[in-house]
Design a protein around this motif. Structure first.
Motif, short mmCIF file in Angstrom:
data_model
loop_
_atom_site.label_atom_id
_atom_site.label_comp_id
_atom_site.label_asym_id
_atom_site.label_seq_id
_atom_site.Cartn_x
_atom_site.Cartn_y
_atom_site.Cartn_z
N LEU A 257 7.77 4.93 -4.88
CA LEU A 257 7.15 4.94 -3.55
C LEU A 257 8.10 5.46 -2.47
O LEU A 257 7.66 5.96 -1.44
CB LEU A 257 6.68 3.52 -3.21
CG LEU A 257 5.64 3.35 -2.10
CD1 LEU A 257 4.38 4.14 -2.40
CD2 LEU A 257 5.32 1.87 -1.93
N SER A 258 9.39 5.36 -2.72
CA SER A 258 10.38 5.84 -1.75
C SER A 258 11.09 7.10 -2.24
O SER A 258 12.16 7.45 -1.73
CB SER A 258 11.41 4.74 -1.47
OG SER A 258 12.06 4.36 -2.69
N PHE A 301 2.73 -12.53 -5.77
CA PHE A 301 3.12 -11.83 -7.00
C PHE A 301 4.12 -10.72 -6.68
O PHE A 301 5.15 -10.58 -7.36
CB PHE A 301 1.87 -11.25 -7.68
CG PHE A 301 2.17 -10.41 -8.88
CD1 PHE A 301 2.54 -10.99 -10.08
CD2 PHE A 301 2.08 -9.02 -8.81
CE1 PHE A 301 2.82 -10.21 -11.19
CE2 PHE A 301 2.36 -8.23 -9.91
CZ PHE A 301 2.73 -8.83 -11.11
N CYS A 302 3.82 -9.89 -5.67
CA CYS A 302 4.72 -8.79 -5.29
C CYS A 302 6.09 -9.32 -4.87
O CYS A 302 7.13 -8.77 -5.26
CB CYS A 302 4.11 -7.97 -4.16
SG CYS A 302 2.64 -7.03 -4.66
N ALA A 313 6.83 -2.66 1.24
CA ALA A 313 6.27 -1.32 1.12
C ALA A 313 5.02 -1.32 0.25
O ALA A 313 4.01 -0.68 0.58
CB ALA A 313 7.32 -0.37 0.54
N VAL A 314 5.06 -2.06 -0.85
CA VAL A 314 3.90 -2.13 -1.75
C VAL A 314 2.72 -2.80 -1.05
O VAL A 314 1.57 -2.33 -1.14
CB VAL A 314 4.28 -2.89 -3.03
CG1 VAL A 314 3.02 -3.25 -3.84
CG2 VAL A 314 5.23 -2.06 -3.88
N LEU A 315 2.97 -3.88 -0.35
CA LEU A 315 1.89 -4.60 0.34
C LEU A 315 1.30 -3.76 1.46
O LEU A 315 0.10 -3.84 1.72
CB LEU A 315 2.42 -5.93 0.88
CG LEU A 315 2.78 -6.96 -0.19
CD1 LEU A 315 3.51 -8.16 0.42
CD2 LEU A 315 1.52 -7.43 -0.94
N ARG A 316 2.12 -2.95 2.09
CA ARG A 316 1.61 -2.07 3.13
C ARG A 316 0.62 -1.06 2.53
O ARG A 316 -0.45 -0.81 3.09
CB ARG A 316 2.76 -1.33 3.81
CG ARG A 316 2.32 -0.52 5.03
CD ARG A 316 3.49 0.23 5.64
NE ARG A 316 4.58 -0.65 6.02
CZ ARG A 316 5.79 -0.64 5.49
NH1 ARG A 316 6.06 0.23 4.52
NH2 ARG A 316 6.71 -1.47 5.88
N VAL A 317 0.98 -0.51 1.37
CA VAL A 317 0.09 0.46 0.71
C VAL A 317 -1.20 -0.20 0.26
O VAL A 317 -2.30 0.32 0.50
CB VAL A 317 0.82 1.09 -0.50
CG1 VAL A 317 -0.16 1.89 -1.36
CG2 VAL A 317 1.95 2.00 -0.03
N THR A 318 -1.11 -1.33 -0.42
CA THR A 318 -2.31 -1.95 -0.98
C THR A 318 -3.17 -2.61 0.10
O THR A 318 -4.39 -2.73 -0.08
CB THR A 318 -1.92 -3.00 -2.04
OG1 THR A 318 -0.97 -3.91 -1.50
CG2 THR A 318 -1.32 -2.30 -3.26
N SER A 319 -2.57 -3.00 1.22
CA SER A 319 -3.38 -3.56 2.31
C SER A 319 -4.23 -2.46 2.95
O SER A 319 -5.36 -2.70 3.36
CB SER A 319 -2.50 -4.22 3.36
OG SER A 319 -1.68 -3.27 4.03
N VAL A 320 -3.70 -1.25 3.01
CA VAL A 320 -4.49 -0.12 3.51
C VAL A 320 -5.67 0.14 2.59
O VAL A 320 -6.80 0.38 3.04
CB VAL A 320 -3.61 1.15 3.61
CG1 VAL A 320 -4.48 2.37 3.89
CG2 VAL A 320 -2.57 0.98 4.71
N ALA A 321 -5.46 0.03 1.28
CA ALA A 321 -6.55 0.22 0.32
C ALA A 321 -7.60 -0.86 0.49
O ALA A 321 -8.80 -0.60 0.46
CB ALA A 321 -6.01 0.20 -1.10
N ARG A 322 -7.16 -2.11 0.69
CA ARG A 322 -8.11 -3.22 0.88
C ARG A 322 -8.93 -3.00 2.16
O ARG A 322 -10.14 -3.18 2.16
CB ARG A 322 -7.35 -4.55 0.96
CG ARG A 322 -8.26 -5.75 1.18
CD ARG A 322 -7.44 -7.01 1.44
NE ARG A 322 -6.73 -7.43 0.26
CZ ARG A 322 -7.26 -8.23 -0.67
NH1 ARG A 322 -8.51 -8.64 -0.57
NH2 ARG A 322 -6.55 -8.59 -1.71
N GLU A 323 -8.25 -2.60 3.24
CA GLU A 323 -8.98 -2.36 4.49
C GLU A 323 -9.99 -1.24 4.34
O GLU A 323 -11.08 -1.29 4.87
CB GLU A 323 -7.98 -2.04 5.61
CG GLU A 323 -7.13 -3.23 6.01
CD GLU A 323 -6.00 -2.83 6.93
OE1 GLU A 323 -5.93 -1.62 7.28
OE2 GLU A 323 -5.16 -3.70 7.28
#
Length: 329
Positions: A257-258, A301-302, A313-323
């Motif tokens: 991711l980075s 879990f993350c 960074a992972v939670l930022r990506v997956t939160s965008v997907a959830r939204e």
């Protein structure tokens, strides 16, 4: 002027400029450029490889390129015809693939493709030697030969799938290298072969082969590997991902991711979306919105598997997907 003087004048050698001009007038053959970036591809109606009569002369005239001396057509797999004499082709195949005549090697590579499509069982006993010689042609600096070898690898993947895995490593690194170079028509052929690889080789066998290249020093190779890795993981399915290990996969995705190139980062995001979806299916409570003061199961879990910065960074990506799912994007 005396006759002796005339004879002496006629005996004088041509100047370098005049000689080069004469060579070019003999050797250069106009080529219609409808190749979409492939300087060696020109139309041909009924043949796989058409070599002009000046190919041998070009070898002694270094100022003349392959563009002027040889015309090459690349036939798509669905347009290839069966070989006329399977037994005869098999008897001469290895020698032809190892020939010093690159035109003969190209013809042999196309015969490999035909045998893979129409008689794949006939090459089982010599498959290791065939693959080794395909890799040798991939390394050749002549673009026409390199591309034909890459196209052969695509048909090999389709025909043999998992049977190729023990012969796989030398071919894999060459495809990653060719997909990472700047010559577009070779790069595109290698990318198609890599897609075929992820489609026809089982992900449980392929993923361990890909993993070392995710840390390669060349960022382009890392990017191509990340894309292959993400596509292959998605073919595992929910149970396959769980068996492989979501914790292991999320660590791989977080590291990509980075990464330096956007291709790597995009592949990592795609992989994280898949892992998040599988996690929620496996843990129904994870899809329930937590109270404002609580952390979701996915967040916990993350955080338990990643460093604080990587988890963020992972939670930022997956939160965008959830939204995006919530608002119907």
């Amino acid at each position: 002027m005396s006759g002796k003087a005339l004879r002496d004048l006629n005996a004088l050698p041509l100047s370098e400029t005049e000689s080069e001009s004469l060579n070019k007038s003999v050797l250069i053959k106009p080529v219609v450029d409808n190749s979409n970036g492939d300087p060696e591809k020109v139309p041909a109606r009924n043949s796989t490889l058409v070599a002009s009569s000046v190919a041998k002369e070009a070898e002694v005239a270094p100022t003349v390129t392959d563009v002027g001396s040889t015309e090459v057509e690349y036939i798509e797999s669905e347009n290839l015809n069966d070989v006329d004499d399977k037994e005869k082709v098999l008897q001469t195949l290895l020698a032809a693939l190892d020939s010093k005549d690159w035109i003969l090697v190209c013809e042999a590579l196309n015969n490999v493709r035909r045998l893979s499509i129409f008689h794949k069982e006939s090459m089982h006993d010599i498959l290791d030697q065939v693959v080794s010689l395909i890799v040798k042609s991939m390394k050749n600096p002549r673009s026409a030969l390199c591309k034909t070898a890459i196209m052969s690898s695509e048909d090999i993947f389709k025909a043999y799938g998992d049977l190729i895995i023990d012969l796989f490593d030398p071919m894999l690194i060459q495809l990653l290298l060719k997909a990472s170079q700047d010559k577009r028509f070779v790069c595109e052929a290698a990318e198609r072969a890599l897609v075929a690889m992820t489609n026809w080789v089982s992900p449980t066998l392929l993923l361990p082969k890909l993993q070392p290249y995710l840390k390669h020093k060349n960022p382009r190779i890392r990017a191509k590997t990340s894309m292959c890795f993400s596509r292959s993981v998605q073919k595992l399915g929910t149970e396959g991902i769980k068996a492989f290990g979501i914790d292991k996969l999320i660590q791989i995705a977080a590291s990509q991711l980075s990464d330096q190139l956007p291709e790597s980062r995009e592949a990592a995001r795609s992989l994280l979306f898949e892992l998040h979806s599988v996690y929620e299916k496996s843990n129904p409570s994870a899809s329930v919105e937590p109270e404002p003061a609580e952390l979701s199961s996915w967040e916990l879990f993350c955080q338990s598997k990643l460093s604080p910065l990587s988890a963020q960074a992972v939670l930022r990506v997956t939160s965008v997907a959830r939204e995006g799912l919530v608002f119907g994007f």
